[in-house]
Design an enzyme around this catalytic site. Structure first.
Site, PDB file in Angstrom:
ATOM      1  N   ARG A 181      37.193  44.441  30.877  1.00  0.00           N
ATOM      2  CA  ARG A 181      35.667  43.823  31.256  1.00  0.00           C
ATOM      3  C   ARG A 181      35.777  42.318  31.318  1.00  0.00           C
ATOM      4  NH1 ARG A 181      35.493  47.949  33.529  1.00  0.00           N
ATOM      5  NH2 ARG A 181      34.111  49.730  33.259  1.00  0.00           N
ATOM      6  N   ASP A 213      40.687  40.910  37.034  1.00  0.00           N
ATOM      7  CA  ASP A 213      40.122  41.542  38.194  1.00  0.00           C
ATOM      8  C   ASP A 213      38.644  41.984  37.797  1.00  0.00           C
ATOM      9  OD1 ASP A 213      40.318  43.792  39.999  1.00  0.00           O
ATOM     10  OD2 ASP A 213      40.019  45.047  38.608  1.00  0.00           O
ATOM     11  N   GLU A 262      30.204  39.039  37.115  1.00  0.00           N
ATOM     12  CA  GLU A 262      30.738  39.550  38.641  1.00  0.00           C
ATOM     13  C   GLU A 262      29.580  40.368  39.036  1.00  0.00           C
ATOM     14  OE1 GLU A 262      33.953  42.314  36.718  1.00  0.00           O
ATOM     15  OE2 GLU A 262      32.581  44.103  37.637  1.00  0.00           O
ATOM     16  N   HIS A 294      37.415  43.392  40.941  1.00  0.00           N
ATOM     17  CA  HIS A 294      37.147  44.793  40.299  1.00  0.00           C
ATOM     18  C   HIS A 294      37.750  45.977  41.130  1.00  0.00           C
ATOM     19  CE1 HIS A 294      34.864  46.557  36.675  1.00  0.00           C
ATOM     20  NE2 HIS A 294      35.704  47.351  37.186  1.00  0.00           N
TER      21      HIS A 294
HETATM   22  P1  NAI Z   1      40.399  54.336  26.238  1.00  0.00           P
HETATM   23  O1  NAI Z   1      39.225  54.762  25.839  1.00  0.00           O
HETATM   24  O2  NAI Z   1      41.574  55.502  26.637  1.00  0.00           O
HETATM   25  O3  NAI Z   1      41.350  53.482  25.673  1.00  0.00           O
HETATM   26  C1  NAI Z   1      40.750  52.132  24.859  1.00  0.00           C
HETATM   27  C2  NAI Z   1      41.468  51.646  23.859  1.00  0.00           C
HETATM   28  O4  NAI Z   1      40.964  50.467  23.114  1.00  0.00           O
HETATM   29  C3  NAI Z   1      41.449  52.906  22.750  1.00  0.00           C
HETATM   30  O5  NAI Z   1      42.845  53.071  22.271  1.00  0.00           O
HETATM   31  C4  NAI Z   1      40.681  52.045  21.766  1.00  0.00           C
HETATM   32  O6  NAI Z   1      41.102  52.384  20.132  1.00  0.00           O
HETATM   33  C5  NAI Z   1      41.072  50.558  21.774  1.00  0.00           C
HETATM   34  N1  NAI Z   1      40.189  49.647  21.285  1.00  0.00           N
HETATM   35  C6  NAI Z   1      38.900  49.620  21.058  1.00  0.00           C
HETATM   36  N2  NAI Z   1      38.540  48.471  20.322  1.00  0.00           N
HETATM   37  C7  NAI Z   1      39.356  48.019  19.934  1.00  0.00           C
HETATM   38  C8  NAI Z   1      39.570  46.591  19.574  1.00  0.00           C
HETATM   39  N3  NAI Z   1      38.860  45.891  18.921  1.00  0.00           N
HETATM   40  N4  NAI Z   1      40.862  45.951  19.992  1.00  0.00           N
HETATM   41  C9  NAI Z   1      42.040  46.591  20.556  1.00  0.00           C
HETATM   42  N5  NAI Z   1      41.865  47.739  20.972  1.00  0.00           N
HETATM   43  C10 NAI Z   1      40.522  48.530  20.717  1.00  0.00           C
HETATM   44  O7  NAI Z   1      40.051  53.563  27.935  1.00  0.00           O
HETATM   45  P2  NAI Z   1      40.932  53.485  28.981  1.00  0.00           P
HETATM   46  O8  NAI Z   1      40.683  54.480  30.110  1.00  0.00           O
HETATM   47  O9  NAI Z   1      42.402  52.983  28.694  1.00  0.00           O
HETATM   48  O10 NAI Z   1      40.284  52.121  29.665  1.00  0.00           O
HETATM   49  C11 NAI Z   1      40.386  50.872  28.904  1.00  0.00           C
HETATM   50  C12 NAI Z   1      39.207  49.914  29.483  1.00  0.00           C
HETATM   51  O11 NAI Z   1      39.801  49.509  30.944  1.00  0.00           O
HETATM   52  C13 NAI Z   1      37.655  50.592  29.904  1.00  0.00           C
HETATM   53  O12 NAI Z   1      37.125  50.312  28.715  1.00  0.00           O
HETATM   54  C14 NAI Z   1      37.317  49.797  31.040  1.00  0.00           C
HETATM   55  O13 NAI Z   1      36.579  48.676  30.499  1.00  0.00           O
HETATM   56  C15 NAI Z   1      38.505  49.209  31.804  1.00  0.00           C
HETATM   57  N6  NAI Z   1      38.722  49.623  32.950  1.00  0.00           N
HETATM   58  C16 NAI Z   1      38.773  48.662  34.083  1.00  0.00           C
HETATM   59  C17 NAI Z   1      38.852  49.334  35.232  1.00  0.00           C
HETATM   60  C18 NAI Z   1      39.006  48.498  36.605  1.00  0.00           C
HETATM   61  O14 NAI Z   1      39.077  48.928  37.715  1.00  0.00           O
HETATM   62  N7  NAI Z   1      39.338  47.123  36.390  1.00  0.00           N
HETATM   63  C19 NAI Z   1      38.911  50.683  35.479  1.00  0.00           C
HETATM   64  C20 NAI Z   1      38.994  51.626  34.420  1.00  0.00           C
HETATM   65  C21 NAI Z   1      38.807  51.078  33.094  1.00  0.00           C
END
Ligand code: NAI
Length: 332
Positions: free
Chosen positions: A236, A260, A265, A297
């Protein structure tokens, strides 16, 4: 069920219509191109559900408007939920469902695409050869093998990304308050951020945006990074302090930047603004660097991901209809 679907493009309508028509009892989908915000919330009148995307505004004021209109469920078509005031939703008795996983591969593979593009200067080579210019000056890259790649956030996307770059022979280090068990088992070292910054050749962000991670990449963290580090953000925009990154690019501390997502944005991405003047001077400055690549994005944007988003969105709505969602705010 009557559903107001905001921020829709032709491709959203296509995939949602296909998934909806495959249901035994299709819903009535009211598509709106506009973002959901205080001015457009009224468009959800007579609906029970609003279906939203990443840049819709779901602050306390908009949620109050939706609750007053009788909306019961906010069905997000995305994984991130930083755009929703969850506390306000809970107070108003609004349920919130998201598509927690649709294709971690889509995003992880896009992150790899940004890395290879920046490393091998593919964005510049593309233009050169079209100009009949086959010179190599300025296109020098580096081997990926043996480079240290730091993965911040090792959830679904971070795990796939780490696995991909390990396949390239990179050394992966990671940071996550809840280390991914599969990566721990694979021997990936999880380290505090203070240890991670100075070790990494490439840093890729895959954690959610929240009060702990806002501006994780800032003047102080950048100062402790390796000279010439590559930063990749498909998480993000708010994870990065853009002004600090611009200073880092100017001083050459940051050697490459692949984005991305961008903090501001919401007013730019997903639209063709080519006939408008760019008003965001910070973003305009970013676009002047030859070692910066920005995509709008689109990391999630694969056929498989859009099909899964549509399918899971209707599954969430089905769970809601069956009374299977908690009466409190739910993020499944
Ligand atoms: P997820 O919930 O499976 O994994 C997120 C991980 O981040 C978890 O393991 C969590 O413990 C960790 N986390 C939480 N706080 C943290 C911190 N302070 N420092 C380090 N790690 C921390 O989520 P997923 O599906 O892997 O997605 C991750 C992010 O990717 C989403 O939150 C979203 O913002 C972004 N995203 C972007 C997309 C795009 O098109 N550019 C599409 C989908 C998601």
């Amino acid at each position: 069920m009557k559903i107001a679907v905001f921020s829709t493009k032709p491709y959203d309508r296509d995939f949602l219509n296909r998934a909806n028509h495959a249901l035994p009892n299709p819903h009535e989908l009211i598509f709106h191109e506009v973002q959901l915000n205080a001015n457009s919330a009224l468009l959800a009148q007579d609906c029970q559900v609003v279906c939203c995307f990443v840049n819709d505004h779901l602050d306390a004021g908009v949620l109050q408007q939706l609750a007053t209109l009788g909306i019961k469920l906010i069905a997000l078509r995305c994984a991130g939920f930083n755009q929703v005031d969850l506390a306000a939703a809970k107070n108003l008795g609004l349920l919130v469902a998201r598509v927690a996983e649709y294709s971690p591969h889509a995003v992880a593979e896009h992150a790899l695409g940004l890395i290879l593009m920046l490393n091998r200067n593919l964005h510049r080579a593309y233009h050169r050869t079209r100009e009949n210019d086959y010179s190599l000056n300025g296109l020098l890259g580096f081997d990926m093998v043996n480079k240290t790649v730091a993965v911040i956030g090792t959830g679904k996307i971070g795990e796939v990304f780490a696995t991909i770059v390990r396949g390239l022979g990179c050394k992966v280090i990671a940071h996550d308050p809840q280390p991914n068990p599969a990566l721990v088992a694979a021997g990936v070292p999880f380290v505090p951020l203070a240890e991670l910054w100075p070790q990494a050749d490439i840093i890729s962000l895959h954690c959610p945006l929240n009060s702990h991670t806002h501006h994780l990449i800032n003047r102080d963290s950048i100062a402790t990074m390796k000279d010439g580090v590559m930063l990749i953000n498909t998480g993000r925009g708010g994870l990065i302090d853009t002004r600090a990154v611009i200073s880092g690019l100017k001083s050459k501390k940051i050697g490459y930047l692949g984005l991305d997502v961008y903090e501001e944005e919401g007013d730019l991405f997903f639209e063709d603004n080519s006939n408008r003047l760019l008003q965001d001077d910070v973003f305009a400055r970013l676009l002047t660097f030859p070692n910066v690549v920005v995509t709008g994005h689109q990391a999630f944007f694969t056929r498989e991901a859009l099909a899964a988003i549509a399918r899971v969105t209707f599954e969430n709505i089905d769970h809601f209809e069956q009374g299977e969602l908690d009466q409190v705010c739910l993020v499944n």
